[in-house]
Motif scaffolding. Sequence first.
Motif, PDB file in Angstrom:
ATOM      1  N   ALA A   1       0.834  -1.209   0.000  1.00  0.00           N
ATOM      2  CA  ALA A   1       0.000   0.000   0.000  1.00  0.00           C
ATOM      3  C   ALA A   1       0.864   1.252   0.000  1.00  0.00           C
ATOM      4  N   LEU A   2       1.983   1.208   0.770  1.00  0.00           N
ATOM      5  CA  LEU A   2       2.900   2.341   0.803  1.00  0.00           C
ATOM      6  C   LEU A   2       3.491   2.576  -0.584  1.00  0.00           C
ATOM      7  N   VAL A   3       3.924   1.504  -1.230  1.00  0.00           N
ATOM      8  CA  VAL A   3       4.503   1.619  -2.570  1.00  0.00           C
ATOM      9  C   VAL A   3       3.474   2.214  -3.529  1.00  0.00           C
ATOM     10  N   ASP A   4       2.245   1.755  -3.404  1.00  0.00           N
ATOM     11  CA  ASP A   4       1.196   2.247  -4.300  1.00  0.00           C
ATOM     12  C   ASP A   4       0.963   3.747  -4.106  1.00  0.00           C
ATOM     13  N   ARG A   5       1.023   4.199  -2.846  1.00  0.00           N
ATOM     14  CA  ARG A   5       0.809   5.622  -2.574  1.00  0.00           C
ATOM     15  C   ARG A   5       1.935   6.492  -3.153  1.00  0.00           C
ATOM     16  N   LYS A   6       3.137   5.916  -3.216  1.00  0.00           N
ATOM     17  CA  LYS A   6       4.290   6.681  -3.690  1.00  0.00           C
ATOM     18  C   LYS A   6       4.504   6.527  -5.203  1.00  0.00           C
ATOM     19  N   ASP A   7       3.596   5.810  -5.854  1.00  0.00           N
ATOM     20  CA  ASP A   7       3.717   5.554  -7.301  1.00  0.00           C
ATOM     21  C   ASP A   7       2.793   6.495  -8.060  1.00  0.00           C
ATOM     22  N   VAL A   8       3.324   7.575  -8.568  1.00  0.00           N
ATOM     23  CA  VAL A   8       2.522   8.572  -9.273  1.00  0.00           C
ATOM     24  C   VAL A   8       2.095   8.068 -10.646  1.00  0.00           C
ATOM     25  N   THR A   9       2.992   7.366 -11.344  1.00  0.00           N
ATOM     26  CA  THR A   9       2.713   6.940 -12.723  1.00  0.00           C
ATOM     27  C   THR A   9       1.874   5.672 -12.798  1.00  0.00           C
ATOM     28  N   GLY A  10       1.768   4.934 -11.684  1.00  0.00           N
ATOM     29  CA  GLY A  10       0.954   3.729 -11.682  1.00  0.00           C
ATOM     30  C   GLY A  10       1.603   2.522 -12.326  1.00  0.00           C
ATOM     31  N   ASN A  11       2.913   2.542 -12.505  1.00  0.00           N
ATOM     32  CA  ASN A  11       3.595   1.398 -13.125  1.00  0.00           C
ATOM     33  C   ASN A  11       4.229   0.467 -12.097  1.00  0.00           C
ATOM     34  N   GLY A  12       3.925   0.674 -10.817  1.00  0.00           N
ATOM     35  CA  GLY A  12       4.462  -0.186  -9.771  1.00  0.00           C
ATOM     36  C   GLY A  12       5.808   0.254  -9.245  1.00  0.00           C
ATOM     37  N   ILE A  13       6.378   1.320  -9.787  1.00  0.00           N
ATOM     38  CA  ILE A  13       7.687   1.823  -9.366  1.00  0.00           C
ATOM     39  C   ILE A  13       7.477   3.113  -8.584  1.00  0.00           C
ATOM     40  N   PRO A  14       7.789   3.129  -7.293  1.00  0.00           N
ATOM     41  CA  PRO A  14       7.607   4.371  -6.522  1.00  0.00           C
ATOM     42  C   PRO A  14       8.465   5.492  -7.091  1.00  0.00           C
ATOM     43  N   ASP A  15       7.893   6.690  -7.180  1.00  0.00           N
ATOM     44  CA  ASP A  15       8.626   7.803  -7.766  1.00  0.00           C
ATOM     45  C   ASP A  15       8.427   9.112  -7.003  1.00  0.00           C
ATOM     46  N   ARG A  16       8.142   9.004  -5.674  1.00  0.00           N
ATOM     47  CA  ARG A  16       8.172  10.185  -4.812  1.00  0.00           C
ATOM     48  C   ARG A  16       8.393   9.724  -3.383  1.00  0.00           C
ATOM     49  N   ASN A  17       8.962  10.602  -2.575  1.00  0.00           N
ATOM     50  CA  ASN A  17       9.244  10.291  -1.171  1.00  0.00           C
ATOM     51  C   ASN A  17       9.905   8.915  -1.022  1.00  0.00           C
ATOM     52  N   LEU A  18      10.945   8.683  -1.815  1.00  0.00           N
ATOM     53  CA  LEU A  18      11.593   7.362  -1.796  1.00  0.00           C
ATOM     54  C   LEU A  18      12.237   7.061  -0.453  1.00  0.00           C
ATOM     55  N   GLY A  19      12.609   8.098   0.308  1.00  0.00           N
ATOM     56  CA  GLY A  19      13.201   7.857   1.621  1.00  0.00           C
ATOM     57  C   GLY A  19      12.260   7.069   2.511  1.00  0.00           C
ATOM     58  N   GLU A  20      10.965   7.372   2.472  1.00  0.00           N
ATOM     59  CA  GLU A  20       9.991   6.632   3.275  1.00  0.00           C
ATOM     60  C   GLU A  20       9.926   5.164   2.837  1.00  0.00           C
ATOM     61  N   VAL A  21       9.963   4.948   1.540  1.00  0.00           N
ATOM     62  CA  VAL A  21       9.921   3.566   1.025  1.00  0.00           C
ATOM     63  C   VAL A  21      11.144   2.791   1.504  1.00  0.00           C
ATOM     64  N   TYR A  22      12.321   3.404   1.407  1.00  0.00           N
ATOM     65  CA  TYR A  22      13.540   2.720   1.853  1.00  0.00           C
ATOM     66  C   TYR A  22      13.498   2.454   3.361  1.00  0.00           C
ATOM     67  N   ASP A  23      12.985   3.436   4.151  1.00  0.00           N
ATOM     68  CA  ASP A  23      12.901   3.241   5.606  1.00  0.00           C
ATOM     69  C   ASP A  23      12.024   2.033   5.921  1.00  0.00           C
ATOM     70  N   ALA A  24      10.867   1.966   5.287  1.00  0.00           N
ATOM     71  CA  ALA A  24       9.953   0.855   5.531  1.00  0.00           C
ATOM     72  C   ALA A  24      10.551  -0.465   5.060  1.00  0.00           C
ATOM     73  N   LEU A  25      11.286  -0.428   3.946  1.00  0.00           N
ATOM     74  CA  LEU A  25      11.894  -1.650   3.419  1.00  0.00           C
ATOM     75  C   LEU A  25      12.959  -2.179   4.373  1.00  0.00           C
TER      76      LEU A  25
END
Length: 811
Positions: free
Chosen positions: A550-574
């Motif tokens: 769900a976090l990845v989906d929220r950070k994915d602006v283009t909808g292709n499954g690749i997060p492309d904003r606030n990547l620091g949060e994604v890395y912290d959670a990972l």
Amino acid sequence: MGDSALERGMGRIGTLITERPGTVVLAFLLVTAVFATGLGAIESEEGTDEFAEGVPAQDAQDEVDERFSPAFADDTSSVQLIQRSQGALTPTGLERNLAVQAELESDPQLDIEGTSSIAGAVAQTIEPSATTPSAQRAVIESTPDHEVRTTTRQLLAEEDGLAELASEDYSESSGEASATLTVVEFDGSVDESNAQDRAERAASAVDGEFTVFSGGLIEEEFETVISDSLAIVVPAVVLLILLFLAVAYRDPIDLLLGLAALGITVIWTFGFTGLVGIPFSEMMIAVPPLLLAIGVDFGIHSVNRYREERVAGSGVSEGMSAATDQLLIAFFIVAGTTVIGFGANVVSDLGPIRDFGIVASIGVVFTFLVFGLFMPAAKVLLDRARDGTRIPEFGTAPLGSDGSLLGRVLPIGATVGRRAPIAVLIGALLVTAGAGALATGVDTTFDDEDFLPPEELPGYVTNAPGPLAPSEYTFTETINFLADNFESGEDDEVTVYVEGPMETDYALESINRAGGDPPGTVISDGGQADSESIITVIESQAEEDEEFAALVDRKDVTGNGIPDRNLGEVYDALEQSEAGDRTDDFLTDDRRYTKVVYSVESGADDADIRSDMEAMSDDYRFQATPTGEIIIFQGVADVIFESAITSLVLALTLTAVFLMVIYRVLEGYATLGLANMVPIAVTVAMLVGTMPLLGIPFNAMTATVLSITIGVGVAYSVHVTHRFIDEFNAGKDGFDSLVTTLQGTGGALAGSMLTTLGGALSLMLAIIPILGQFGILMSISVVYSFLLSVTVLPPTLLLWERFVVERGLLP
């Protein structure tokens, strides 16, 4: 003598040789004692690692090794047990396999982390509680054969990973295979070479055909191949040179003197190497034969010219004075051009080639000093001591004297040159053009196998007696067996090292786009490059963890499954998730470096892989550098080719300038230097054109042969030109000068050609493939250089006489 400073200096040296020979000999012996102290300080440096130093791909690999773990800094090492037996999958074969594993497990010095084998898997399937090789062996022994065979077939049919441990000829119907693999992993603290040795002892204690293979094996063989090659090459070159010297000198005292001078040259060269700390690599094996060949060339010319004077009635001092007056200048010119040829390799970006150029160049300087000063002085001492005694003079006639076979054959070049000089040069030009066209087909290679013995050693190696017998080499044969009989289960891999702020919004999108629509050598998965990266770690965790998804989906602006904003949060959670440990494999703690591992076609050409990976790296929005063994080795191959061309151009240019300056100073004609270069240019072209015909590529060793050919080959044309101009200045016309030159100096050239050929041919006996190839090319270059100096150079000099001396068209 002329009035130039060079001639006056050489004249004073000649006077010192004839008037104070004892002082000269003593001084050389004292210096020899000093250099001898450096022989014990020589250290060896073997293998291919040192060639990659400074190559950008290697620098990137070093960064990867330092920043990422565990993939590039594994805490385990391993060996492979290769069981070669048609009954490897029979109950008896499985039992033998487990017996070897049990033997390894009982070794207190081996901290075994785990084992992967068909035998172990079969035993544990039958009895899951059997977790040790000893217990598993007992299970196989106590289980009926038909049950063991059935279980083996089922496992190999169901488990792809396990099936990869059976050779490709495995038959499901018969349940038989000719070989199996067992992978044994050790704690990283266990030395691979030690593990290799202990595994070999364990395998030899059990019936069955087992071969042990590990990364430590190649290191062991790299270490022993230098000493084994020297043990074969040095005696061979000594025997060959001894034979040729006996023919050339025909006097045992002169023969011993020549050998003593050769010994001093080698001591000086490698004593210097030890004193300054230059390591002895596989390439250095070629230095002794080359220096011995050059030294013999000087020695033969010195003795032959001296004998010409003695036969004409001169005494010891007068004869040696006349010889040194002429030869010291020629030796200086030859030494200078040879140093240029060898030294041109110093511009290489590869350390071992630079070291080779330095040592060989210093060795040539020492050769000039020993054979230009020591040997004539020692010859004067010996002949003075022999005068008035009953010690006979066994051979005093010079090579190529009137009436001899050489004396009749060698002047043919002058005869043909007088009749049709332009036709000869046009023919040489056509040959050069044709050879140049062939030269475009020369390949460039670099691989571990270049520095290791071939799969099958020649008979003269395997049957060598006692101390000459080589070690057992199995790496090449084993690696070929594995490639031919087992599927790797993995494609080749290339790593792209990425430098940049990976928390930038477009960072992961950049990686994803770079892998889209990959080139042909990169394996594709649904239009995307097959790879492992921080993206695949994120995708894997998202599949297992809904909250993270769900976090990845929220950070994915283009909808292709690749997060492309606030990547620091994604890395912290990972990092806080179950996949946190894998994050370190692909992303550094400061999040400024990452790596992407791409799968590439195993059968693709390495140059194509490198080109495709560089194109993909250019698509990154950060600094991205492809690396890995394929890229590194291809990078080294490129540097090898560049070094060959750069060294060739430098050697040709500097040699031409050097000769023009020398001949301008000595004779007033700079164009004599250009005349000298004509046969050398043809020689180099013919040599490169010969390489593709023989299937010899440019590699770490053969890349040096072009500039070396200039250095060694120019000696033949220099000796001819220098003697020619001496005779010409004495009042003879060009043709008569050439006849005298080719009969006298030409005979010495023929003798020195044979000795140089012997030194080069001895390298063909080396068990390192690239040294054998180098020896072949050096032998060919020597023959070409000699033949062209007595066929192409004479008409060139006659045309020089016609257009420069008689018509004054050029300076």
